[in-house]
Design a protein around this motif. Structure first.
Motif, short mmCIF file in Angstrom:
data_model
loop_
_atom_site.label_atom_id
_atom_site.label_comp_id
_atom_site.label_asym_id
_atom_site.label_seq_id
_atom_site.Cartn_x
_atom_site.Cartn_y
_atom_site.Cartn_z
N SER A 1 -6.97 7.57 -0.02
CA SER A 1 -5.56 7.96 0.08
C SER A 1 -4.90 7.35 1.30
O SER A 1 -3.74 6.93 1.24
CB SER A 1 -5.45 9.49 0.14
OG SER A 1 -5.92 10.07 -1.06
N GLU B 1 -3.38 3.96 0.73
CA GLU B 1 -2.31 3.80 -0.25
C GLU B 1 -1.00 3.36 0.40
O GLU B 1 -0.69 3.76 1.53
CB GLU B 1 -2.07 5.11 -1.01
CG GLU B 1 -3.14 5.44 -2.00
CD GLU B 1 -2.80 6.69 -2.78
OE1 GLU B 1 -1.82 6.64 -3.55
OE2 GLU B 1 -3.51 7.69 -2.61
N GLU C 1 8.70 9.83 -3.05
CA GLU C 1 8.28 8.92 -4.12
C GLU C 1 6.85 8.44 -3.90
O GLU C 1 6.03 8.43 -4.83
CB GLU C 1 9.23 7.73 -4.21
CG GLU C 1 8.90 6.77 -5.33
CD GLU C 1 9.87 5.59 -5.41
OE1 GLU C 1 9.52 4.63 -6.10
OE2 GLU C 1 10.93 5.64 -4.79
N LYS D 1 3.71 9.33 -6.33
CA LYS D 1 2.88 8.29 -6.94
C LYS D 1 1.41 8.54 -6.61
O LYS D 1 0.55 8.44 -7.47
CB LYS D 1 3.32 6.91 -6.44
CG LYS D 1 2.58 5.78 -7.08
CD LYS D 1 3.11 4.43 -6.61
CE LYS D 1 2.32 3.30 -7.26
NZ LYS D 1 2.75 2.00 -6.78
N HIS D 2 1.14 8.88 -5.36
CA HIS D 2 -0.23 9.21 -4.93
C HIS D 2 -0.79 10.35 -5.79
O HIS D 2 -1.87 10.24 -6.35
CB HIS D 2 -0.21 9.61 -3.46
CG HIS D 2 -1.33 10.49 -3.04
ND1 HIS D 2 -2.62 10.03 -2.86
CD2 HIS D 2 -1.36 11.82 -2.76
CE1 HIS D 2 -3.38 11.03 -2.49
NE2 HIS D 2 -2.65 12.13 -2.42
N HIS D 3 -0.03 11.43 -5.89
CA HIS D 3 -0.54 12.62 -6.58
C HIS D 3 -0.65 12.44 -8.09
O HIS D 3 -1.56 12.96 -8.71
CB HIS D 3 0.36 13.82 -6.26
CG HIS D 3 -0.17 15.09 -6.82
ND1 HIS D 3 -1.25 15.75 -6.27
CD2 HIS D 3 0.19 15.82 -7.89
CE1 HIS D 3 -1.51 16.82 -6.98
NE2 HIS D 3 -0.66 16.89 -7.98
N ASN D 4 0.26 11.69 -8.68
CA ASN D 4 0.33 11.60 -10.14
C ASN D 4 -0.29 10.34 -10.74
O ASN D 4 -0.56 10.32 -11.94
CB ASN D 4 1.78 11.71 -10.60
CG ASN D 4 2.38 13.05 -10.24
OD1 ASN D 4 1.78 14.09 -10.49
ND2 ASN D 4 3.54 13.03 -9.62
N GLN D 5 -0.52 9.30 -9.92
CA GLN D 5 -0.98 8.04 -10.50
C GLN D 5 -2.25 7.48 -9.87
O GLN D 5 -2.82 6.52 -10.39
CB GLN D 5 0.13 6.99 -10.39
CG GLN D 5 1.37 7.36 -11.17
CD GLN D 5 2.50 6.37 -10.98
OE1 GLN D 5 2.29 5.25 -10.53
NE2 GLN D 5 3.71 6.77 -11.31
N SER D 6 -2.72 8.03 -8.78
CA SER D 6 -3.90 7.49 -8.10
C SER D 6 -5.17 7.83 -8.86
O SER D 6 -5.40 9.00 -9.22
CB SER D 6 -4.01 8.04 -6.67
OG SER D 6 -2.91 7.65 -5.90
N GLU D 7 -6.00 6.82 -9.09
CA GLU D 7 -7.26 7.04 -9.80
C GLU D 7 -8.18 8.01 -9.05
O GLU D 7 -8.85 8.83 -9.68
CB GLU D 7 -7.98 5.71 -10.02
CG GLU D 7 -7.33 4.84 -11.07
CD GLU D 7 -8.12 3.57 -11.33
OE1 GLU D 7 -9.34 3.56 -11.07
OE2 GLU D 7 -7.50 2.60 -11.78
N ALA E 1 -7.07 11.58 -9.70
CA ALA E 1 -7.46 11.97 -11.06
C ALA E 1 -8.97 12.25 -11.13
O ALA E 1 -9.41 13.22 -11.75
CB ALA E 1 -7.06 10.89 -12.06
#
Length: 98
Positions: free
Chosen positions: A31, A34, A62, A66-72, A75
């Motif tokens: 993280s 990023e 934003e 992006k970090h919370h919703n799109q980072s592998e 997930a």
């Protein structure tokens, strides 16, 4: 200023402290690298080895989103690391006022 700070407190299941610590250390390292991240640190409570605190500082909402919703790696943590979490004690989204 449009930057955002996040403080998240996670509490490990009994006997799963080492697993959660390892998961969060990996999450912190990835993280912090990023785009838009200004600070990403992991702390352990000095009085309770089951409590971990993440302190984040993002350029803007934003970048944090992006970090919370799109980072592998996020997930992956939600799919696998959650097994070590007993509860989320708090998640605060903060804007500096002074």
């Amino acid at each position: 200023m449009s930057d955002i700070h996040v403080v998240a407190i996670l509490y490990a299941k009994e006997g799963r402290e080492d697993g959660l610590r390892a998961d969060l250390m990996t999450l912190t390292r990835k993280s912090a690298a990023e785009e838009g991240n200004l600070r990403y640190e992991l702390f352990a409570d000095a009085n309770d080895g089951r409590r971990f605190v993440l302190v984040e500082h993002w350029r803007d909402a934003e970048a944090q989103g992006k970090h919370h919703n799109q980072s592998e790696h996020i997930a992956h943590f939600h799919a696998h690391g959650e097994d070590n979490v007993e509860r989320r004690e708090a998640v605060h989204f903060l804007k500096r006022i002074a």
